[in-house]
Design an enzyme around this catalytic site. Structure first.
Site, PDB file in Angstrom:
ATOM      1  N   SER A  28      -4.610   0.527  -5.533  1.00 46.05           N
ATOM      2  CA  SER A  28      -6.097   1.339  -5.988  1.00 46.05           C
ATOM      3  C   SER A  28      -6.058   2.445  -4.989  1.00 46.05           C
ATOM      4  CB  SER A  28      -7.047   0.165  -5.618  1.00 46.05           C
ATOM      5  OG  SER A  28      -6.892  -0.539  -6.612  1.00 46.05           O
TER       6      SER A  28
ATOM      7  N   ASN B  88       3.874   6.191  -9.573  1.00 48.65           N
ATOM      8  CA  ASN B  88       4.361   5.098 -10.652  1.00 48.65           C
ATOM      9  C   ASN B  88       3.842   5.140 -11.799  1.00 48.65           C
ATOM     10  OD1 ASN B  88       5.565   2.902 -11.564  1.00 48.65           O
ATOM     11  ND2 ASN B  88       4.882   1.424 -10.267  1.00 48.65           N
ATOM     12  N   TRP B  89       4.451   5.628 -12.599  1.00 46.30           N
ATOM     13  CA  TRP B  89       3.856   5.737 -13.921  1.00 46.30           C
ATOM     14  C   TRP B  89       3.757   4.374 -14.787  1.00 46.30           C
ATOM     15  CZ3 TRP B  89       5.382  11.005 -17.169  1.00 46.30           C
ATOM     16  CH2 TRP B  89       4.613  11.911 -16.196  1.00 46.30           C
ATOM     17  N   LYS B  90       4.542   3.349 -14.308  1.00 44.19           N
ATOM     18  CA  LYS B  90       4.915   2.277 -14.722  1.00 44.19           C
ATOM     19  C   LYS B  90       5.464   2.401 -16.226  1.00 44.19           C
ATOM     20  CE  LYS B  90       1.237   0.250 -12.003  1.00 44.19           C
ATOM     21  NZ  LYS B  90       0.717  -0.688 -11.424  1.00 44.19           N
TER      22      LYS B  90
ATOM     23  N   GLY C  47      -0.078   4.134  -8.583  1.00 42.65           N
ATOM     24  CA  GLY C  47      -0.227   3.798  -9.934  1.00 42.65           C
ATOM     25  C   GLY C  47      -0.981   4.500 -10.940  1.00 42.65           C
ATOM     26  N   GLY C  48      -2.056   3.949 -11.089  1.00 45.39           N
ATOM     27  CA  GLY C  48      -3.023   4.594 -12.417  1.00 45.39           C
ATOM     28  C   GLY C  48      -3.363   6.006 -12.225  1.00 45.39           C
TER      29      GLY C  48
END
Ligand code: PEP
Length: 250
Positions: free
Chosen positions: A213, A11-13, A234-235
């Site tokens: 995370s 998920n690159w947001k 995510g990150g």
């Protein structure tokens, strides 16, 4: 016992410009030259990059997903994107009910369910996010909160169509903190029980992703936990090398 093929979604947001497609090329390179991935790989970029990710990822088996969709197919909803539009540019998945959208856009379980239904209607596989806040976990309510979210956010259509559930404890997202392996095992077992109760054999086949995370350093042990059928990242999905390490941890 049913075997579920794992899925890792990035998920690159709200991150990524056209220059970020170089990172996608680097990921494609790693996926095609290294050992064949043991997971379905999905990248969910901002809507502006979706068509490019779908086109560029196809040759290396990377699938594209949206990060949100509207409940309606078309109409006077300035700034919104429908599930059919995501499918039209090559998306196969869409994240619905991410905690950031539930918080920032006041999305309710009912709305999330309607979005999942719209996604299914457009031929997409919805990745339906659930997860408790830290206060809810501290109060011993994590299980009941997630059970209620599942009951209201997962549509009945999940009995006939492919949906994915992502358990993302809100306090673990972007914080570098994760629940203990025992807490993850317990929560995923509870989610599995709820899905089987409601959908029978079909519920035993629904992928349950862990998110929050997930990093190269913890992916191997978390992804090996029973009923963890992949991850929502995510990150660590923004850098090809890190994302590839997580994919290879399956
Ligand atoms: C997410 O936003 O879905 C997520 C899991 O983020 P992170 O991996 O950065 O915690």
């Amino acid at each position: 016992m049913t075997t579920i093929s794992p899925l890792i979604a990035g998920n690159w947001k709200m991150n990524g410009l056209t220059s970020s497609l170089e990172e996608l090329s680097a990921l494609a390179q790693l996926l095609t030259t290294g050992e064949a991935p043991r997971a379905v790989v999905v990248v969910c970029p901002p809507a502006t990059l979706l068509a490019a990710v779908a086109a560029q990822g196809a040759s290396s088996g990377i699938m594209a997903g949206g990060q949100n969709c509207h409940v309606e197919a078309a109409g006077a909803h300035t700034g919104e994107v429908s599930a059919g539009m995501l499918a039209d540019v090559g998306a196969q998945y869409v994240i619905v009910g991410h905690s950031e959208r539930r918080a920032d856009n006041h999305e309710t379980d009912d709305l999330v369910r309607a979005k999942a239904e719209a996604a299914i209607g457009a031929g997409l596989k919805p990745i339906i996010c659930v997860g408790e806040t830290e206060a809810e976990r501290d109060a011993g309510q994590a299980e009941s909160v997630v059970a209620a979210q599942l009951a209201s956010s997962v549509p009945d259509a999940a009995g006939q169509h492919e949906v994915i559930v992502a358990y993302e404890p809100i306090w673990a997202i972007g914080t570098g903190r994760t629940p203990s392996n025992d807490d993850i095992r317990q929560m995923h077992a509870n989610i599995r029980d709820r899905l089987v109760e409601r959908f029978g054999e079909k519920g035993a086949q629904i992928r349950i992703l862990y998110g929050g995370s997930l990093k190269p350093v913890n992916a191997r042990e978390i992804l090996a936990i029973e009923n963890v059928n992949g991850g929502l990242v995510g990150g660590a999905s923004l850098l090809a090398k890190d994302f590839y390490t997580i994919i290879s941890s399956v």
